[in-house]
Scaffold this active site. Sequence first.
Site, PDB file in Angstrom:
ATOM      1  N   PHE A 155       8.822   1.112   2.465  1.00  0.00           N
ATOM      2  CA  PHE A 155       8.538   2.656   3.037  1.00  0.00           C
ATOM      3  C   PHE A 155       9.568   3.265   3.598  1.00  0.00           C
ATOM      4  O   PHE A 155      10.486   2.862   4.163  1.00  0.00           O
ATOM      5  CB  PHE A 155       7.519   2.155   4.527  1.00  0.00           C
ATOM      6  CG  PHE A 155       6.841   3.299   4.930  1.00  0.00           C
ATOM      7  CD1 PHE A 155       6.050   3.998   4.078  1.00  0.00           C
ATOM      8  CD2 PHE A 155       7.465   3.942   6.123  1.00  0.00           C
ATOM      9  CE1 PHE A 155       5.244   5.200   4.675  1.00  0.00           C
ATOM     10  CE2 PHE A 155       6.762   5.170   6.373  1.00  0.00           C
ATOM     11  CZ  PHE A 155       5.713   5.832   5.687  1.00  0.00           C
ATOM     12  N   ARG A 168       9.593  14.351   8.226  1.00  0.00           N
ATOM     13  CA  ARG A 168       9.882  15.163   7.048  1.00  0.00           C
ATOM     14  C   ARG A 168      11.272  15.840   7.087  1.00  0.00           C
ATOM     15  O   ARG A 168      11.687  16.328   5.993  1.00  0.00           O
ATOM     16  CB  ARG A 168       8.899  16.090   7.024  1.00  0.00           C
ATOM     17  CG  ARG A 168       7.562  15.416   6.519  1.00  0.00           C
ATOM     18  CD  ARG A 168       6.470  16.390   6.268  1.00  0.00           C
ATOM     19  NE  ARG A 168       4.893  15.954   6.219  1.00  0.00           N
ATOM     20  CZ  ARG A 168       4.509  15.189   5.121  1.00  0.00           C
ATOM     21  NH1 ARG A 168       5.426  15.092   4.199  1.00  0.00           N
ATOM     22  NH2 ARG A 168       3.459  14.813   5.221  1.00  0.00           N
TER      23      ARG A 168
END
Length: 179
Positions: A155, A168
């Site tokens: 991940f 992000r």
Amino acid sequence: MSRIKIHDKYFETSIPHEEIVAAIKRVAADINKDYAGKRPILLGVLNGCFMFAAELMRNLEIECEISFVKLSSYQGTTTTGVIREVLGLTENLAGRDVIIVEDIVDTGLTMQRMMESLGTRGPASVQIASLFVKPARLQVPVDVKYGVFTIPDRFIVGYGLDYDGLGRNLQDVYDVVED
């Protein structure tokens, strides 16, 4: 190597910004060569692709357009396996060369759904450009012509990818640190 915390998890730098940009430039050069004399439309899959799409566009020298759709299959750190189209495509793709711009091809289900949806619109061709590809997680066959990084089943966050909405904006890519 730096360590950050997002929500309840720790992450460590795995791919620095400079390496990401250099790799995207190499993929852009391939697209420039393959689409010389053509005018493709890049179709970005939101939210995760925005940084990749911006860097890719900065390095394309061909005439091209860009549009976006929003599909979702993630919840937290795992995919739900259910694809929901949130924001649809309005451009006419008949006879057009389309390049799907994706942040990560994980199970392949999102790309399968995109390919099915786009196929009904009569494009001349459809190719996939993905910042990351996880071959070990693929549940359906997907041909990613313009893969920037092939990564193991881990991940990651940063450079457009998030963990429950955060991360992000990070310029580098980070791996989750398992306890």
